[in-house]
Design a protein around this motif. Structure first.
Motif, short mmCIF file in Angstrom:
data_model
loop_
_atom_site.label_atom_id
_atom_site.label_comp_id
_atom_site.label_asym_id
_atom_site.label_seq_id
_atom_site.Cartn_x
_atom_site.Cartn_y
_atom_site.Cartn_z
N ARG A 99 0.74 -1.23 0.00
CA ARG A 99 0.00 0.00 0.00
C ARG A 99 0.78 1.29 0.00
O ARG A 99 0.31 2.31 0.47
CB ARG A 99 -0.83 0.00 1.23
CG ARG A 99 -0.08 -0.77 2.32
CD ARG A 99 -0.70 -0.57 3.59
NE ARG A 99 -0.70 -1.74 4.41
CZ ARG A 99 -1.15 -1.73 5.62
NH1 ARG A 99 -1.68 -0.67 6.07
NH2 ARG A 99 -1.11 -2.77 6.36
N THR B 247 -6.53 1.73 -7.16
CA THR B 247 -6.54 2.91 -6.29
C THR B 247 -5.99 4.14 -7.04
O THR B 247 -6.53 5.24 -6.94
CB THR B 247 -5.70 2.61 -5.03
OG1 THR B 247 -6.40 1.64 -4.26
CG2 THR B 247 -5.47 3.85 -4.19
N HIS C 86 -7.80 3.78 -1.06
CA HIS C 86 -7.38 2.49 -0.50
C HIS C 86 -8.35 1.98 0.56
O HIS C 86 -8.32 0.80 0.90
CB HIS C 86 -6.00 2.62 0.14
CG HIS C 86 -4.85 2.29 -0.77
ND1 HIS C 86 -4.76 1.10 -1.46
CD2 HIS C 86 -3.73 2.98 -1.07
CE1 HIS C 86 -3.62 1.08 -2.16
NE2 HIS C 86 -2.98 2.21 -1.94
#
Ligand SMILES: [Zn+2]
Length: 522
Positions: A2, A401, A379
Motif C-alpha cells: 500500500r 486505487t 485504498h
C-alpha cells in the motif's frame, strides 16, 4: 500492499537510482512437523494445566459483547459486526515505554477456522521485526487453550508457527494467548519510516502478532521487500488497549471507546474496530486536530503546530474524496476516518480507517499533496474493505486505487483535470519505461520489480488497464463493475480472477484480451 511514492513515479525514475533488491528467500517448507505435545504452563500439581500464567491474564475481553465494535460502524452497517462475532478476533493490551523505546503486549486471539481443511498450526507475523519496519519484536510465552506451547520461528524470527496438539477443523475455534515485546526504532532510514518514534511521532502500524491469510497456497508467509506493502490478512474485530504517555494525542483504526488517566503520566486508551483487516495507531504530543463531517462519517485531520494550513487542506482533500468514492464505489461503513501527518518517506500509507500523509507535503498546495491524499482515501475501498494479496498481486489494489484518483479530479475540477492526471501520472511513466525497454507485466509480485519499476509499472501502467476496460465497456458499465466488486467482496479477499469475473459478468463482455495485454504482458 500500500505505499504511494514520495515522488511521482516519473520523479523517482528521473532520480536515476536503480536499486537492485534481492528476491526474498523462499519460505521454507516445513518438512519436519513441530512438536505437537503442548508443555504444561506449570509443572507443579497445584496449578491447573488450563490456567494461564499471571502475565497472560492481562487482557480481559467479553467475546460476546459486540457493543464496543458496533460503535465503530454507521447505523446501517452496525449488524456487519455480528457477521464477525464467530470470526478470528483479537484483544490486545499494548504498553509503550517512550523513554526506553520499547513496547510490550499481551494478545488474546480467538481463532475460528474458515478454511476447508484442518489446520495443524497457526501462524503469526511480526511485521515490526522485518527490515521494512526497522524495529524488533519477539514473542515470549504462547499458550493454546491455556497450555504453553513452543512455537517454531522462521524468516529471521518474523514468522511464528504455533503448533496445535489437535488440528483445528473447519468451523472450530481455539484461543491463543501470546506475550510479546519489541523495540521502537528512531532511525528514519528503514523502509518508508512507517514504524517507530521519529520526529516526535509514534507510529505503530501492525504492532502485534498478526495472522496472515491462509489460502490455496497455504499460509501466506514471506519476507516483503522494503518497498511495497507487507501485510496480507483477513478481516477481524479488534479491541486494543494502549498505554502510552498521557500527553500524547493518538489516532487509530476504529473508535476510542474508553480512556483512563493512570495518574503516573500515562493514559490507557481503548479502541474498538468494526470488521477491519489490521490495526494501526499513531500518536504525538505535537498534534492539533481539525474535523469535518461527511454524512455520518467524522473525518479528523491530525497535524503539527505550524502546519495548520496543510492540516485544513488535507482534511478538505480527504473529505471530498470520501464523498466522491462513496458515490462511485459504495458506502464507507465506518464512523471515522483519520488523516494523520507523519514523517513517512512514502507520500502516504493506508491503514483501515486511518491514512498517514507525509509531513514534507504539508507546505504544498494541490499537486502531489492532493494526489497522495486522495490515493490513500481510495485504498479504504481497495485493500482495506476489499482485501487482496499485496505482496503477490499488488496491482489489484494499487493500480485500481491510482485509477480511482481520476474520479476525484474529474468530479472536483472537471474532465480536463482528470485527463492531466491520466497523462502525467500514468502515461508518462509508462512511456518512459517503454522507451528504455524496461516494460514489464503489471501482474507480478512486488519482489519481481526494482523499486523504481514497481512505481512505474504498478502505479503508472497498471491504471491504464482499468482505463482500457472502461473504454471498452463504457462509463456506466465500468461504474457498475466497481460497485458490484465492492458489494460482493466487502471485508473479504479478492484475487485477479474475481475482479475479471465481476467485470465480464456485469459488462457482458469478454475482457481476456485486455487482461492478457496489460496484466500478463502477453
Ligand atoms: Zn497505494
Amino acid at each position: 500492499m500500500r505505499r504511494f511514492f514520495f515522488a511521482t513515479a516519473l520523479g523517482l525514475l528521473l532520480m536515476g537510482c536503480v536499486l537492485t533488491v534481492p528476491r526474498p528467500a523462499a519460505v521454507p517448507t516445513p518438512t519436519v512437523s513441530p512438536p505437537l505435545t503442548p508443555t504444561p504452563v506449570d509443572a507443579q500439581p497445584t496449578v491447573t494445566p488450563r490456567s494461564a500464567p499471571a502475565a497472560l491474564r492481562g487482557v480481559t475481553v467479553d467475546w460476546a459483547d459486540l457493543n464496543p465494535y458496533r460503535r465503530a460502524m454507521r447505523p446501517a452497517f452496525a449488524s456487519d459486526v455480528d457477521l464477525y462475532e464467530q470470526a478470528t478476533r483479537y484483544a490486545i493490551d499494548l504498553t509503550v515505554d517512550i523513554e526506553a523505546l520499547t513496547l510490550r503486549g499481551v494478545q488474546r486471539v480467538r481463532v475460528t477456522s474458515a478454511e476447508a481443511e484442518p489446520l495443524s498450526e497457526i501462524v503469526f507475523r511480526l511485521l515490526p521485526d522485518t527490515p521494512g519496519y526497522g524495529g524488533s519484536m519477539a514473542v515470549g510465552s504462547v499458550t493454546v487453550e491455556g497450555l504453553r506451547v513452543e512455537p517454531d520461528l522462521r524468516l529471521d524470527g518474523s514468522a511464528v508457527y504455533v503448533p496445535l496438539s489437535t488440528p483445528l477443523r473447519p468451523g472450530e475455534t481455539t484461543e491463543l494467548v501470546l506475550t510479546f515485546e519489541g523495540t521502537i526504532p528512531t532511525d528514519p532510514s528503514a523502509g518508508y519510516a512507517q514504524y517507530g518514534y521519529i520526529d516526535g511521532v509514534l507510529a505503530l502500524p501492525n504492532a502485534y502478532p498478526m495472522i496472515p491469510v491462509y489460502d490455496d497456497e497455504g499460509w501466506n508467509v514471506e519476507l516483503a521487500p522494503t518497498y511495497g506493502d507487507a501485510a496480507f490478512t483477513d478481516t477481524s474485530l479488534y479491541l486494543v488497549r494502549v498505554t502510552l504517555p498521557a500527553r500524547m494525542i493518538s489516532a487509530a483504526s476504529g473508535v476510542e471507546v474508553d480512556r483512563q488517566d493512570n495518574g503516573d503520566g500515562t493514559a490507557t486508551v481503548t479502541y474498538a474496530s468494526g470488521p477491519m483487516r489490521d490495526f494501526a495507531l499513531v500518536a504525538s504530543e505535537e498534534y492539533q486536530m481539525a474535523t469535518d463531517s461527511v454524512g455520518e462519517v467524522l473525518v479528523t485531520s491530525y497535524f503539527f503546530s505550524g502546519d495548520e494550513e496543510g492540516g485544513e487542506l488535507v482534511l478538505d482533500y480527504a473529505s471530498r474524496a470520501l464523498e466522491v468514492y462513496e458515490e462511485t464505489f459504495g458506502t464507507y461503513p465506518f464512523t471515522e476516518l483519520d488523516v494523520v501527518e507523519t514523517p513517512t518517506l512514502a507520500g502516504g500509507i493506508e491503514y483501515p480507517g486511518l491514512i498517514v500523509v507525509a509531513a514534507s507535503l504539508y507546505g504544498e498546495r494541490g499537486g502531489f499533496f492532493e494526489l497522495a491524499t486522495v490515493h490513500e482515501v481510495a485504498h479504504q475501498w481497495w485493500y482495506s474493505l476489499v482485501g487482496n494479496d499485496q505482496l503477490d498481486e499488488p496491482w489489484l489494489d494499487e493500480s485500481l486505487t491510482q485509477y480511482a484518483s481520476l474520479f476525484y479530479f474529474e468530479d472536483r475540477y472537471g474532465p480536463q483535470s482528470a485527463q492531466r492526471v491520466l497523462e502525467n501520472t500514468f502515461e508518462v511513466p509508462y512511456r518512459y519505461i517503454q522507451e528504455r525497454e524496461q516494460d514489464m507485466a503489471v501482474g507480478l509480485p512486488v519482489a519481481s520489480y526494482t523499486e523504481d519499476l514497481y512505481g512505474a509499472v504498478v502505479y503508472g501502467k497498471g491504471p491504464l488497464f482499468f482505463h482500457a476496460v472502461r473504454q471498452q465497456v463504457g462509463d456506466e458499465a465500468f461504474y457498475e463493475i466497481l460497485r458490484t466488486y465492492y458489494d460482493e467482496y466487502r471485508y473479504g479477499v479478492a484475487y485477479p480472477a474475481d475482479w475479471m469475473a465481476v467485470a465480464e459478468r456485469v459488462s457482458g463482455q469478454e475482457l481476456d484480451a485486455l487482461y492478457a495485454h496489460w496484466i500478463l504482458g502477453e
